[in-house]
Design an enzyme around this catalytic site. Structure first.
Site, PDB file in Angstrom:
ATOM      1  N   GLU A  69     -12.228  -4.476  -6.426  1.00 10.18           N
ATOM      2  CA  GLU A  69     -12.780  -4.027  -5.245  1.00 10.18           C
ATOM      3  C   GLU A  69     -14.036  -3.122  -5.401  1.00 10.18           C
ATOM      4  O   GLU A  69     -14.658  -2.563  -4.375  1.00 10.18           O
ATOM      5  CB  GLU A  69     -11.728  -3.181  -4.205  1.00 10.18           C
ATOM      6  N   ARG A  77     -17.197   1.728   5.422  1.00  7.38           N
ATOM      7  CA  ARG A  77     -16.431   0.888   6.444  1.00  7.38           C
ATOM      8  C   ARG A  77     -15.749   1.216   7.621  1.00  7.38           C
ATOM      9  O   ARG A  77     -15.204   0.678   8.383  1.00  7.38           O
ATOM     10  CB  ARG A  77     -15.140   0.171   5.468  1.00  7.38           C
ATOM     11  N   ARG A 120       0.920  -1.342   0.028  1.00  2.18           N
ATOM     12  CA  ARG A 120       0.069   0.047  -0.167  1.00  2.18           C
ATOM     13  C   ARG A 120       0.882   1.284   0.075  1.00  2.18           C
ATOM     14  O   ARG A 120       1.089   1.648   1.039  1.00  2.18           O
ATOM     15  CB  ARG A 120      -0.921  -0.030   1.274  1.00  2.18           C
ATOM     16  N   ARG A 152       1.163  -1.832  -5.392  1.00  2.00           N
ATOM     17  CA  ARG A 152       0.004  -1.002  -5.797  1.00  2.00           C
ATOM     18  C   ARG A 152       0.168   0.492  -5.840  1.00  2.00           C
ATOM     19  O   ARG A 152       0.913   1.062  -4.969  1.00  2.00           O
ATOM     20  CB  ARG A 152      -1.236  -1.249  -4.707  1.00  2.00           C
ATOM     21  N   ASN A 161     -12.319  -5.577   1.403  1.00  2.00           N
ATOM     22  CA  ASN A 161     -12.604  -4.443   2.188  1.00  2.00           C
ATOM     23  C   ASN A 161     -13.425  -3.257   1.491  1.00  2.00           C
ATOM     24  O   ASN A 161     -14.654  -3.051   2.107  1.00  2.00           O
ATOM     25  CB  ASN A 161     -11.190  -3.516   2.830  1.00  2.00           C
ATOM     26  N   ASP A 162     -13.087  -2.919   0.384  1.00  5.96           N
ATOM     27  CA  ASP A 162     -13.804  -1.879  -0.310  1.00  5.96           C
ATOM     28  C   ASP A 162     -15.009  -2.409  -1.027  1.00  5.96           C
ATOM     29  O   ASP A 162     -15.876  -1.968  -1.367  1.00  5.96           O
ATOM     30  CB  ASP A 162     -13.107  -1.037  -1.365  1.00  5.96           C
TER      31      ASP A 162
HETATM   32  C1  PEP Z   1      -9.304  -3.786  -0.009  1.00  6.51           C
HETATM   33  O1  PEP Z   1     -10.136  -2.540  -0.267  1.00  6.51           O
HETATM   34  O2  PEP Z   1      -9.781  -4.917   0.342  1.00  6.51           O
HETATM   35  C2  PEP Z   1      -7.973  -3.388   0.110  1.00  6.51           C
HETATM   36  C3  PEP Z   1      -7.068  -4.442   0.314  1.00  6.51           C
HETATM   37  O3  PEP Z   1      -7.734  -2.295  -0.288  1.00  6.51           O
HETATM   38  P1  PEP Z   1      -7.372  -1.134   1.021  1.00  6.51           P
HETATM   39  O4  PEP Z   1      -7.749  -1.957   2.288  1.00  6.51           O
HETATM   40  O5  PEP Z   1      -6.265  -0.663   1.152  1.00  6.51           O
HETATM   41  O6  PEP Z   1      -8.491  -0.112   0.603  1.00  6.51           O
HETATM   42 MG    MG Z   2      -9.275  -0.910  -1.021  1.00  3.85          MG
END
Ligand code: PEP
Ligand code: MG
Length: 570
Positions: free
Chosen positions: A420, A454, A281, A320, A443-444
């Site tokens: 995502e 979130r 990240r 990324r 996550n997104d």
């Molecule tokens: C996600 O969204 O699952 C992801 C890995 O990206 P981040 O948590 O950095 O938004």
């Molecule tokens: Mg994400």
């Protein structure tokens, strides 16, 4: 224990001894005087430099602070309840700000902000300017705060912050992810509790179950000591085999990669036996920076080279490109990008395409670093094929630039993207033709599929990456990518929970990217299962109707396999 109030100021003492009342009031009066002098100076210099209408703002602050009634209001809780001056200031100013916010109209909400501003100045005066630094603490603490941003969390003193709990925030937030990366136990979004604690209280912070236990009894303390001892011995056992490959009992190798935010975490991934870096990240390079100190191409290059060299020639680093925006903005951009709905706004790849100079600078650094070991580049939050094409064409342009300048780099870097945004999975059959690899970001994906912020505690109960709708999307992504022979992995937090490992293997994944600290336990679990039994588990989970049923079922199946006492008993 270290307690911060809602403006990030430390509240060390809540009560004073009765005989200290007069000296406490004198301390308060001196702080008011010193703060008033500061504000008067600001008023004069602002009036001189930019005009009287701006100087008036400070004049208004000054009249609030020197109001006789305010002094009486502040003195009262010190005399009546033996509050410390800091605590009295917090109580009185917060009450005033709350009252102003309840009155409709922007004029009053601006007045409320003024009141908070004065409170912070006064608290800083009472406590000394250095009181805010959490990067260098002089003793181990459990930090209790109203909220912490991802960049504040990333700057915590990792040797001395044993864990933290916050009133605001939620499990899926980037603050929680940073805490997990730094292996700091954290419980977020407890709701109001700061008024019930004070320096000297004993607390137990249970990051696994999301509990903060205030002043535990002897039996609870004994139980938790046993859990800590057991976890230590399990960690040692798992760690001793972490570098061996993760091969299931029926002979399939599962590759477990690490998710990192900072270059130094690549060392932990290496020690814990990661197959490579599945998600770097890179936006964390920017957090905490202001416009004047945004990372240079050289800063990017050095960070990437460190990670690539830690992984060596046989393990790939997936970089990324920056996922800035929403809750991850360098302070220099917070005034440029003001949005009502930042998670739906100029975030991530959209921000890269808007601020192309920043994007090109990062791409140049990545390309230069590629001369030192194998890498892959991944674009975040891609919603449409045109976005992917735009980003890729900028990448190709930068490649040409470096070629012309004779700078060496790897000419066969795979270019992939995160899945995502639900649209990208619905349309994955178009992406497969142009994208070299995928990584599912649950996550997104969870936030955008279930319409759940979130980071919002109020809807945290809906934020479940094990929701049946999310499993259907993940299942489709794996099926289509596999059909087209495209590598696919997963890097959302779902894969860092060992309870989900059997499900993900059963859905067809052979590559996971997880928080560095859980690599040994996940590899161990992979060695204890067969692909066939995982497929049975996935098949059953896919037919379930609620996230709760799925989670309970997966926990049961995992407990049968782990049998290590890894998690705390209910
Ligand atoms: C996600 O969204 O699952 C992801 C890995 O990206 P981040 O948590 O950095 O938004
Ligand atoms: Mg994400």
């Amino acid at each position: 224990m270290l307690i911060l109030d809602n403006s990030g100021c430390r509240l060390s003492r809540r009560f004073i001894d009765p005989h200290e009342v007069d000296s406490e009031i004198n301390r308060l009066k001196s702080a008011i005087q010193a703060t008033s002098d500061q504000i008067a100076q600001d008023r004069d210099s602002v009036t001189r430099e930019i005009g009287e209408e701006y100087g008036h703002i400070f004049g208004a602050h000054l009249s609030i602070l020197t109001d006789k009634k305010l002094l009486r209001d502040l003195e009262e809780p010190i005399r009546q309840h033996n509050y410390s001056a800091e605590y009295a200031v917090t109580e009185v100013f917060d009450r005033q700000a709350d009252m102003l916010r309840r009155v409709a109209g922007t004029l009053y909400s601006e007045r409320a902000n003024d009141v908070v501003d004065i409170k912070v100045r006064l608290l800083r005066q009472l406590m000394g300017v250095h009181q805010n630094s959490l990067a260098h603490l002089d003793r181990p603490v459990i930090l209790l705060a109203a909220s912490l941003t991802p960049s504040e969390t990333s700057n915590l003193d990792r040797d001395n912050v044993l864990g933290f709990a916050t009133e605001e925030g939620a499990r899926g937030s980037h603050t929680a992810i940073v805490a997990s990366a730094l292996q700091i136990p954290a419980v977020l979004g407890i709701g109001r509790f700061l008024a019930d604690v004070q320096e000297g209280d004993r607390v137990i912070l249970d990051g696994d179950k999301g509990l903060l236990i205030l002043n535990p009894d002897a039996e609870t303390t004994r139980k938790y000591q046993q859990i800590i001892d057991r976890q230590k011995s399990v960690s040692q056992r798992l760690f001793s085999r972490s570098s061996a490959p993760a091969i299931t009992q029926d002979g399939t190798e599962i590759q477990v990669f690490g998710n990192i935010e900072y270059h130094y975490e690549s060392r932990i991934c290496d020690i814990n036996g990661a197959a490579g870096i599945g998600l770097y990240r890179t936006e964390f390079l920017y957090l905490g920076a202001d416009l004047a100190s945004l990372p240079t191409e050289e800063d990017h290059f050095q960070a990437y080279r460190t990670v690539i060299e830690a992984m060596g020639p046989n393990r790939v680093t997936t970089i990324r490109t920056f996922d800035l925006g929403a809750d991850k903005l360098p302070s220099g951009l917070t005034t440029e990008i003001v949005e009502a709905n930042p998670f739906m706004g100029v975030r991530s790849i959209r921000l890269s395409l808007k601020y192309q100079d920043m994007f090109r600078k990062q791409l140049r650094a990545i390309l230069r670093a590629s001369a030192f070991g194998p890498i892959r580049i991944m674009f975040p939050l891609v919603s449409t094929i045109l976005e992917f094409r735009n980003a890729k064409s900028i990448f190709l342009d930068v490649c040409e630039e470096l070629d012309e300048a004779g700078v060496p780099f790897d000419h066969s870097i795979p270019i992939g993207m995160m899945l995502e945004v639900p649209a990208s999975i619905i349309m994955i059959h178009t992406f497969v033709k142009e994208v070299d690899f995928f990584s599912i970001g649950t996550n997104d994906l969870t936030q955008y599929s279930l319409a759940v912020d979130r980071g919002n505690k109020g809807v945290d109960f809906l934020y479940n990456s094990e929701d049946p709708a999310i499993l259907q999307l993940v299942h489709r992504a794996i099926q289509v990518a596999t059909m087209y022979d495209k590598p696919i992995s997963i890097c959302g937090q779902i894969s860092s929970d060992p309870n989900n490992t059997m499900l993900l293997i059963g859905l067809g994944l052979r590559h996971f990217s997880v928080a560095p600290g859980v690599i040994p336990v996940i590899k161990d679990l992979c060695r204890n299962v067969t692909v066939k039994e995982c497929e049975e588990v996935a098949k059953k989970a896919l037919f379930m109707e609620t996230a709760r049923d799925i989670r309970n079922y997966l926990r049961l199946e995992t407990d049968k396999k782990l049998g290590t006492g890894w998690t705390a008993e209910e």
